[in-house]
Design a protein around this motif. Structure first.
Motif, mmCIF file in Angstrom:
data_model
loop_
_atom_site.group_PDB
_atom_site.id
_atom_site.type_symbol
_atom_site.label_atom_id
_atom_site.label_comp_id
_atom_site.label_asym_id
_atom_site.label_seq_id
_atom_site.Cartn_x
_atom_site.Cartn_y
_atom_site.Cartn_z
ATOM 1 N N ALA A 1 0.837 -1.208 0.000
ATOM 2 C CA ALA A 1 0.000 0.000 0.000
ATOM 3 C C ALA A 1 0.871 1.257 0.000
ATOM 4 O O ALA A 1 0.540 2.249 -0.663
ATOM 5 C CB ALA A 1 -0.928 -0.001 1.204
ATOM 6 N N THR B 1 2.321 1.655 -3.489
ATOM 7 C CA THR B 1 1.253 2.112 -4.387
ATOM 8 C C THR B 1 0.988 3.601 -4.180
ATOM 9 O O THR B 1 0.858 4.356 -5.154
ATOM 10 C CB THR B 1 -0.028 1.301 -4.150
ATOM 11 O OG1 THR B 1 0.267 -0.087 -4.320
ATOM 12 C CG2 THR B 1 -1.131 1.702 -5.104
ATOM 13 N N ALA C 1 -2.044 -2.092 -6.700
ATOM 14 C CA ALA C 1 -1.550 -2.821 -5.527
ATOM 15 C C ALA C 1 -1.458 -4.318 -5.811
ATOM 16 O O ALA C 1 -0.472 -4.974 -5.427
ATOM 17 C CB ALA C 1 -2.459 -2.557 -4.327
#
Length: 168
Positions: free
Chosen positions: A38, A41, A85
């Motif tokens: 995360a 990303t 992701a």
């Protein structure tokens, strides 16, 4: 009034994007596994936005969405972040050439699914181009498909999972 971008501008921007986008994937592959996907990303979208917003402002192609469009843009942004992701997660388990080859199969699939599901008009030249592109992508994926197939297809069966995890 906004000025329309020329076709040459579009071609140059597309060529620049095609040349630079795989480098973002390379950097995502090189990120240590301790950093959450995360976070990688989010970093991609921050860098990407900071690079593209000045270009879009310079070309006068920025668009302020209406109230009706905002919900659709939020849904689209969420789906793009989720797929990014998932792609970065797949990059951690597969060689970069295989992951990018699998990623570049998506436009072929969308074209064919658009014709089938949305009843879009897709001519024979476009279908032939999709088939040729898909076959070329298989040439890239083929040498190591036995090792990365389950990960590339996102369907690891329990008996294959230990072998896939060992190859990581």
């Amino acid at each position: 009034m906004k000025r329309a971008a020329s076709p040459l501008t579009g071609v140059l921007l597309m060529a620049a994007g095609a040349a630079l986008a795989p480098w973002i994937d390379v950097f995502a592959k090189l990120v240590p596994h301790e950093i959450p996907v995360a976070q990688v990303t989010a970093a991609r979208f921050i860098v990407q936005s900071s690079l593209l917003l000045p270009i879009a402002a310079f070309l006068a192609v920025l668009h302020l969405p209406s109230r009706q469009e905002i919900g659709l843009h939020l849904i689209r942004a969420t789906l793009i972040m989720v797929t990014t992701a998932l792609f970065f997660t797949a990059l951690r388990a597969t060689p970069i050439a295989d992951a990018i080859a699998v990623f570049f199969v998506e436009p072929f699939m969308l074209t064919l699914l658009g014709a089938w599901i949305l009843k879009e008009t897709v001519g024979p030249r476009r279908i032939i181009a999709c088939v040729i592109g898909f076959i070329r992508a298989l040439f890239v994926i083929q040498p190591s498909f036995a090792d990365t197939g389950p990960v590339a297809l996102w369907r690891c069966c329990p008996s294959e999972l230990p072998r896939v995890l060992q190859s990581i």
